[in-house]
Design an enzyme around this catalytic site. Structure first.
Site, PDB file in Angstrom:
ATOM      1  N   LEU A  80       0.807  -1.225   0.000  1.00 42.88           N
ATOM      2  CA  LEU A  80       0.000   0.000   0.000  1.00 42.88           C
ATOM      3  C   LEU A  80       0.840   1.276   0.000  1.00 42.88           C
ATOM      4  CD1 LEU A  80      -2.769  -1.156   2.496  1.00 42.88           C
ATOM      5  CD2 LEU A  80      -2.774  -1.268  -0.003  1.00 42.88           C
ATOM      6  N   CYS A  81       2.151   1.151  -0.205  1.00 44.29           N
ATOM      7  CA  CYS A  81       3.000   2.340  -0.271  1.00 44.29           C
ATOM      8  C   CYS A  81       2.872   3.026  -1.625  1.00 44.29           C
ATOM      9  CB  CYS A  81       4.470   1.962  -0.037  1.00 44.29           C
ATOM     10  SG  CYS A  81       4.898   1.721   1.681  1.00 44.29           S
ATOM     11  N   HIS A  82       3.015   4.340  -1.612  1.00 46.10           N
ATOM     12  CA  HIS A  82       2.986   5.115  -2.848  1.00 46.10           C
ATOM     13  C   HIS A  82       4.353   5.059  -3.538  1.00 46.10           C
ATOM     14  CE1 HIS A  82      -0.259   6.841  -0.390  1.00 46.10           C
ATOM     15  NE2 HIS A  82      -0.847   7.136  -1.554  1.00 46.10           N
ATOM     16  N   MET A 116       8.723   4.657   5.184  1.00 42.69           N
ATOM     17  CA  MET A 116       8.860   3.262   4.773  1.00 42.69           C
ATOM     18  C   MET A 116      10.088   3.056   3.898  1.00 42.69           C
ATOM     19  SD  MET A 116       6.596   1.863   6.469  1.00 42.69           S
ATOM     20  CE  MET A 116       7.145   0.262   5.899  1.00 42.69           C
ATOM     21  N   GLU A 117      10.441   4.059   3.117  1.00 41.92           N
ATOM     22  CA  GLU A 117      11.632   3.955   2.280  1.00 41.92           C
ATOM     23  C   GLU A 117      12.892   3.879   3.158  1.00 41.92           C
ATOM     24  OE1 GLU A 117       8.431   4.896  -0.327  1.00 41.92           O
ATOM     25  OE2 GLU A 117       8.989   5.757   1.616  1.00 41.92           O
ATOM     26  N   ASP A 131      23.742 -11.790   4.909  1.00 38.40           N
ATOM     27  CA  ASP A 131      24.152 -12.693   3.845  1.00 38.40           C
ATOM     28  C   ASP A 131      25.661 -12.694   3.679  1.00 38.40           C
ATOM     29  OD1 ASP A 131      23.806 -14.418   1.540  1.00 38.40           O
ATOM     30  OD2 ASP A 131      24.204 -12.652   0.303  1.00 38.40           O
TER      31      ASP A 131
END
Length: 342
Positions: A80-82, A116-117, A131
């Site tokens: 749901l992020c733009h 969120m980014e 990793d």
């Protein structure tokens, strides 16, 4: 993220169904978010990564690129992020005795935030670190992925304060929604002012020395952050953005036309502590008369102690020797816990 009513989840409609928030009516402002996390590992791994001796080479460079790429793909990963036109993504690493710290700063100009980014950049960089180090430490743990701060939009600035402190929100007029922010005890940031270092044409010989010294004293260290001399004011703002108890700068204290660290520092100080800077110069002149050319200052920005050190290994060594017997008592005084007069 919440909408106008902070008690309602913005990504649910009136019937409880997931939705993408309509931001078309929101004003476009400059938006910045800073997030952090930490890869908990072994002292052996920390030493290998710092020395670039892991079986998989270029560990930090690979993780940095992965974090930036993750930020750019956030809308593909979080349903749901733009989609945002990111103007900048920075991913930086620091070290403690048994962890690699990660901090990401995302910036855009638009109608919605970049929290969120920034968080995705930290998560992807951290997973990439995992990793890269798993051959040596398969038990490494990515921990504490969190938002540190955000700014932009009608809500102004929000800062996280770590356990034992209060989250703070600032409104557009600069009014504080809750208690004034305080510093994070035991936290420090190292800032390097070096045009060559920022361009990658000159090795940083002082920032890691300061970071190691601080880590040895038990500080959680962010950086070294490396900024060109012309950008040192922005670097100082970056260093102060998550309210550390201590900021130590190195470089930019001389008489060159590009040396601007003291001016940038003085602009954010509330009080100076001239005796410490004078003793650093005096201590340096015992080794070389050129130490008198340093214009470094020391002072307080709110309750953050800022110390300017020269850009030479010798100048850093002399400055840290002055700080060593003073630092714990001084930070206790600044925090309000020192009962003795200086």
């Amino acid at each position: 993220m919440t909408d106008q009513n902070t008690n309602e989840l913005s990504h649910l409609d009136g019937e409880g169904r997931a939705r993408m928030v309509d931001v078309s009516a929101k004003a476009e402002t400059t938006r910045v978010a800073v997030a952090a996390g930490e890869l908990m590992t072994t002292p052996q791994v920390v030493s290998l990564v710092r020395a670039d001796e892991m079986p998989k080479a270029d560990v930090l460079a690979t993780a940095r690129i992965a974090g930036i790429s993750g930020a750019k793909k956030t809308s593909e990963l979080i349903p749901l992020c733009h989609q945002l036109a990111l103007s900048s993504v920075k991913v930086e690493f620091g070290f403690t005795e048994s962890s690699i710290t990660i901090e990401a700063t995302a910036k855009t100009k638009g109608p919605t935030g970049v929290e969120m980014e920034a968080l995705t950049a930290v998560a992807v960089a951290g997973l990439t670190l995992h990793d890269m180090v798993k051959a040596v430490d398969p038990a490494a743990t990515l921990d504490g992925v969190r938002l540190l701060s955000k700014e932009g939009g009608k809500r102004g600035v929000w800062l996280r304060h770590e356990p034992g402190q209060t989250e703070t929100g600032r409104t557009g007029a600069g009014q504080t929604a809750e208690a004034e922010p305080t510093v994070r005890p035991g936290s420090a940031t190292v800032l390097v002012a070096s045009t060559g270092g920022a361009r990658g044409t000159r090795p940083d010989t002082t920032g890691p020395v300061i970071a190691d010294w601080l880590a040895g004293r038990g500080f959680t260290v962010r950086g070294p952050l490396v900024y060109a001399d012309a950008d040192v004011a922005a670097g100082l703002a970056d260093a102060l953005s998550n309210s550390p108890a201590l900021v130590i700068t190195t470089g930019g204290t001389g008489a060159s036309p590009t040396d601007a660290t003291p001016e940038a520092t003085r602009a954010v100080l509330d009080r100076e502590l001239p005796g410490i800077a004078e003793e650093m110069r005096r201590r340096g002149t015992e080794v070389t008369p050129r130490a008198t050319l340093s214009r470094g200052i020391v002072g307080l920005a709110d309750r953050t102690l800022i110390v300017n050190l020269p850009g030479s290994p010798g100048g850093v060594r002399d400055g840290l020797s002055v700080l060593d017997p003073l630092l714990d008592h001084l930070l206790a005084q600044i925090a309000g816990g020192g009962a003795h007069d200086a």
